[in-house]
Design a protein around this motif. Structure first.
Motif: not given
Length: 137
Positions: A25-30, A35-41, A53-63, A67-72
């Motif tokens: 998450l912290m590397e992706m934030k860079v 908008f994505e940084a707000e979701t990460i925060d 556990h942590l649930l990440i809502q589908a809307s946050d996953a979509k947001n 970014l996750t594709r670029r990071y990968c």
């Protein structure tokens, strides 16, 4: 905490593949937009408050999907054997420069790539099925 597993719908990530989640998450934030940084925060805050556990809502996953594709792409290109995080995990451990537990929780490139790749699959499943992503430890 022994490690973090990633689930979404019928997708189940590799054993403890989510363990480096906070570091990822912290590397992706860079690389993130405001908008994505707000979701990460918000996810980081939720993670800090979570007990098992942590649930990440589908809307946050979509947001965070693009970014996750670029990071990968970025992190997989850094691997000694591109696209093979398990090979990199073994290489990181063989170097002996960090404790294996520290490597698992984000100090190791291989563990971050392992996490990011499964996180991407979970986010894709969340977008397709409108289901939350569960991180469970």
């Amino acid at each position: 905490m022994g490690g973090i597993n990633i689930y979404c719908g019928s997708f189940s990530g590799g054993d403890k593949s989510g363990s480096a989640f906070e570091s990822v998450l912290m590397e992706m934030k860079v690389m993130a937009s405001a908008f994505e940084a707000e979701t990460i925060d918000r996810l980081k805050t939720d993670l800090d408050k979570a007990s098992d556990h942590l649930l990440i809502q589908a809307s946050d996953a979509k947001n965070l999907l693009l970014l996750t594709r670029r990071y990968c792409v970025v992190i997989n290109a850094q691997l000694a054997a591109p696209g093979d995080p398990l090979d990199q995990i073994a290489r990181d451990e063989a170097r002996g420069k960090a404790d294996p537990t520290d490597l698992k929780y984000g100090a190791g490139l291989g563990w971050r790539a392992y996490c990011a790749n499964d996180l991407l699959k979970a986010f894709e499943a969340a977008e397709a099925g409108a289901e939350p992503v569960a991180l469970v430890w």
